[in-house]
Write a protein that holds these residues in place. Structure first.
Motif, PDB file in Angstrom:
ATOM      1  N   ARG A 256       0.813  -1.214   0.000  1.00 17.95           N
ATOM      2  CA  ARG A 256       0.000   0.000   0.000  1.00 17.95           C
ATOM      3  C   ARG A 256       0.847   1.265   0.000  1.00 17.95           C
ATOM      4  O   ARG A 256       0.394   2.317  -0.472  1.00 17.95           O
ATOM      5  CB  ARG A 256      -0.922   0.004   1.221  1.00 17.95           C
ATOM      6  N   ASN A 257       2.043   1.172   0.550  1.00 17.39           N
ATOM      7  CA  ASN A 257       2.927   2.335   0.657  1.00 17.39           C
ATOM      8  C   ASN A 257       4.279   2.004   0.031  1.00 17.39           C
ATOM      9  O   ASN A 257       5.261   1.742   0.724  1.00 17.39           O
ATOM     10  CB  ASN A 257       3.113   2.731   2.121  1.00 17.39           C
ATOM     11  N   SER A 258       4.297   1.997  -1.282  1.00 18.98           N
ATOM     12  CA  SER A 258       5.517   1.624  -2.000  1.00 18.98           C
ATOM     13  C   SER A 258       6.664   2.612  -1.766  1.00 18.98           C
ATOM     14  O   SER A 258       7.835   2.269  -1.955  1.00 18.98           O
ATOM     15  CB  SER A 258       5.236   1.512  -3.494  1.00 18.98           C
ATOM     16  N   LEU A 259       6.326   3.831  -1.343  1.00 14.64           N
ATOM     17  CA  LEU A 259       7.368   4.825  -1.102  1.00 14.64           C
ATOM     18  C   LEU A 259       8.221   4.487   0.117  1.00 14.64           C
ATOM     19  O   LEU A 259       9.280   5.086   0.323  1.00 14.64           O
ATOM     20  CB  LEU A 259       6.739   6.211  -0.911  1.00 14.64           C
ATOM     21  N   LEU A 260       7.769   3.531   0.941  1.00 14.76           N
ATOM     22  CA  LEU A 260       8.537   3.134   2.114  1.00 14.76           C
ATOM     23  C   LEU A 260       9.734   2.250   1.760  1.00 14.76           C
ATOM     24  O   LEU A 260      10.653   2.106   2.555  1.00 14.76           O
ATOM     25  CB  LEU A 260       7.640   2.381   3.110  1.00 14.76           C
ATOM     26  N   VAL A 261       9.699   1.658   0.571  1.00 15.61           N
ATOM     27  CA  VAL A 261      10.739   0.699   0.200  1.00 15.61           C
ATOM     28  C   VAL A 261      12.119   1.354   0.152  1.00 15.61           C
ATOM     29  O   VAL A 261      13.087   0.841   0.730  1.00 15.61           O
ATOM     30  CB  VAL A 261      10.416   0.039  -1.152  1.00 15.61           C
ATOM     31  N   ALA A 262      12.235   2.478  -0.533  1.00 13.98           N
ATOM     32  CA  ALA A 262      13.543   3.124  -0.710  1.00 13.98           C
ATOM     33  C   ALA A 262      14.168   3.559   0.618  1.00 13.98           C
ATOM     34  O   ALA A 262      15.314   3.194   0.897  1.00 13.98           O
ATOM     35  CB  ALA A 262      13.413   4.316  -1.661  1.00 13.98           C
TER      36      ALA A 262
END
Length: 314
Positions: A256-262
């Protein structure tokens, strides 16, 4: 025997003991000490008044700032406490999925240059008569940095040249290939930069600290052990965050929060590197041992006892 090496002889033969010592030695606050303070700490270490790195800050300062062979103060950027503050941002940046090849080459150049400088500054210099860098050493450093820079950027070069768009193939080049590549380049850097130790030999000592001569067998062993420890440090640093990211991307939170990956990847790389630095430095004793029968024949004749010692370098 140098008091630095004498300390490792007394305290450094157990992995857990070495790990505890390195945690103390890698304190970045040691970098704030002046050269005068470092020399005073070395004088105290030479006096033999204290060899307990846990209770005497002067001992830890001397061990983390002074070269064991030459007795000279190490350049501040190549002292062990500086490894994490300097290399952490370089490692994180070098593992980023760069869109341009020149960006990958730039960060690889900075990382490989620092690694080469650290390997050279912390080598075993017991066989060297000149304090200045020789032409051969300069060529080794320059060649190693050039080759490792290009090899480290290969994943980005392949993706750019081949125009790869397939997600599984991109995952391979960005997350899987860098793991063995980082380990191999770290191993290669130590082996190449310090190859003269295996070619010319390093000083070996008996149990009482008496020098016996230069041994190529001990030089090969010292370089190999250091190269393996450095490969473990960079390989694990590149591998564990990739595995964690692959696992967490299957969870609902990261879906749901792909921006957390980096940011998670960057933080985990820095954390794993910080943990692996003392572990890798502790894998092998600083004062290594070699069996008498493994030495050259002329040294075997002069050796007393079945076990000899040598400074491994870092």
């Amino acid at each position: 025997m140098d008091p630095n090496l004498l300390f490792w002889k007394r305290e450094g033969q157990s992995f857990l003991r070495r790990l505890q010592t390195w945690v103390n030695l890698l304190d970045p606050t040691h970098l704030l000490s002046s050269d005068d303070e470092v020399q005073k700490a070395r004088t105290l270490l030479e006096s033999g008044e204290s060899l307990n790195a846990e209770v005497d800050p002067a001992v830890t300062l001397a061990l983390s700032s002074v070269h064991a062979d030459s007795g000279n103060t190490l350049p501040i950027v190549f002292r062990p406490p500086a490894v994490f503050p300097i290399s952490a941002p370089l490692v994180v940046a070098s593992l980023l999925p760069h869109n341009r090849v020149r960006h990958a080459l730039f960060w690889q150049f900075l990382l490989q240059s620092y690694n080469a400088g650290f390997n050279f500054a912390n080598r075993n210099s017991s066989s060297e008569q000149k304090k200045k860098m020789s032409l051969t050493q300069l060529l080794l450093v320059t060649g190693t940095v050039s080759y490792a820079t290009c090899a480290g950027a290969l994943p980005q070069i392949f993706m750019y040249r081949l125009g790869i768009r397939s997600p599984p193939v991109q995952t391979f080049f960005r997350s899987i290939l860098p793991v063995p590549l980082c380990a191999a380049l770290a191993f290669l850097s130590v082996q190449t930069i310090r190859s003269e130790e295996a070619d010319n030999g390093i000083q070996v000592f008996d149990y009482n600290g008496n020098p016996l001569g230069l041994s190529k067998a001990a030089g090969e062993k010292a370089v190999r052990e250091t190269a393996l420890s450095r490969a473990a440090m960079f390989g694990v640093t590149a591998g564990i965050p990739s595995v964690l990211v692959m696992l967490l991307q299957r969870t609902r939170l990261f879906q749901r929060n792909s921006l957390l990956v980096a940011p998670f990847r960057h933080i985990s790389v820095a954390v794993i590197l910080g943990l692996m630095i003392p572990v890798s430095f502790s894998l092998f004793p600083q004062l290594g041992t070699i069996k008498r029968e493994e030495l050259e024949e002329e040294l075997q004749a002069a050796a007393v006892g079945q076990q000899l010692f040598y400074h491994r370098g870092l």
